[in-house]
Design a protein around this motif. Structure first.
Motif, PDB file in Angstrom:
ATOM      1  N   UNK A  29       0.841  -1.262  -0.207  1.00  0.00           N
ATOM      2  CA  UNK A  29      -0.085  -0.117  -0.020  1.00  0.00           C
ATOM      3  C   UNK A  29       0.864   1.263  -0.043  1.00  0.00           C
ATOM      4  N   UNK A  30       2.037   1.058   0.607  1.00  0.00           N
ATOM      5  CA  UNK A  30       2.929   2.267   0.666  1.00  0.00           C
ATOM      6  C   UNK A  30       3.541   2.637  -0.900  1.00  0.00           C
ATOM      7  N   UNK A  31       3.770   1.566  -1.469  1.00  0.00           N
ATOM      8  CA  UNK A  31       4.248   1.578  -2.976  1.00  0.00           C
ATOM      9  C   UNK A  31       3.125   2.488  -3.636  1.00  0.00           C
ATOM     10  N   UNK A  32       1.858   1.766  -3.598  1.00  0.00           N
ATOM     11  CA  UNK A  32       0.671   2.341  -4.294  1.00  0.00           C
ATOM     12  C   UNK A  32       0.597   3.997  -4.009  1.00  0.00           C
ATOM     13  N   UNK A  33       0.536   4.361  -2.764  1.00  0.00           N
ATOM     14  CA  UNK A  33       0.370   5.657  -2.422  1.00  0.00           C
ATOM     15  C   UNK A  33       1.583   6.405  -2.914  1.00  0.00           C
ATOM     16  N   UNK A  34       2.833   6.024  -2.849  1.00  0.00           N
ATOM     17  CA  UNK A  34       4.066   6.899  -3.440  1.00  0.00           C
ATOM     18  C   UNK A  34       3.733   6.864  -4.843  1.00  0.00           C
ATOM     19  N   UNK A  35       3.452   5.807  -5.698  1.00  0.00           N
ATOM     20  CA  UNK A  35       3.418   5.884  -7.133  1.00  0.00           C
ATOM     21  C   UNK A  35       2.152   7.161  -7.309  1.00  0.00           C
ATOM     22  N   UNK A  36       1.293   7.043  -6.766  1.00  0.00           N
ATOM     23  CA  UNK A  36      -0.016   8.011  -6.788  1.00  0.00           C
ATOM     24  C   UNK A  36       0.462   9.319  -6.536  1.00  0.00           C
ATOM     25  N   UNK A  37       1.291   9.558  -5.636  1.00  0.00           N
ATOM     26  CA  UNK A  37       1.923  10.760  -5.006  1.00  0.00           C
ATOM     27  C   UNK A  37       2.534  11.731  -6.307  1.00  0.00           C
ATOM     28  N   UNK A  38       3.435  10.583  -6.884  1.00  0.00           N
ATOM     29  CA  UNK A  38       4.595  11.066  -7.921  1.00  0.00           C
ATOM     30  C   UNK A  38       3.971  11.217  -9.211  1.00  0.00           C
ATOM     31  N   UNK A  39       2.635  11.082  -9.388  1.00  0.00           N
ATOM     32  CA  UNK A  39       2.063  11.107 -10.745  1.00  0.00           C
ATOM     33  C   UNK A  39       1.915  12.743 -11.046  1.00  0.00           C
ATOM     34  N   UNK A  40       2.032  13.104 -12.611  1.00  0.00           N
ATOM     35  CA  UNK A  40       1.832  14.283 -12.726  1.00  0.00           C
ATOM     36  C   UNK A  40       0.394  14.463 -12.651  1.00  0.00           C
TER      37      UNK A  40
END
Length: 81
Positions: A29-40
């Motif tokens: 879930x941390x990976x998912x949150x990080x990925x979503x946070x880094x999207x343009x």
């Protein structure tokens, strides 16, 4: 007496396995949150419907906040164990 001792050991093993599984889900879930946070801002996000192979366009902000809530709930559950 021996059966009680074995039962307690089994409960301890089950609890440990549950904690390990929950830790694994928290990391994912941390990976998912990080990925979503880094999207343009202009990137599209699709969410898969449960028990289905269908994806729907979703709002990035709403999806991110939902994932953060899920992560917080998992962390809280881990602390309660």
């Amino acid at each position: 007496m021996d059966s009680e001792k074995m039962q307690k050991q089994e409960e301890g093993v089950n609890r440990r396995e549950q904690r390990e599984e929950l830790n694994k889900k928290i990391k994912e879930q941390k990976v998912v949150v990080d990925e979503l946070s880094n999207l343009r801002k202009n990137r599209k996000v699709f969410v898969q419907q449960r028990n289905s192979n269908i994806f729907f366009l979703a709002d990035r902000g709403q999806t991110l906040s939902s994932c953060k809530k899920d992560l917080d709930n998992m962390k809280r559950e881990l602390q309660d164990m």
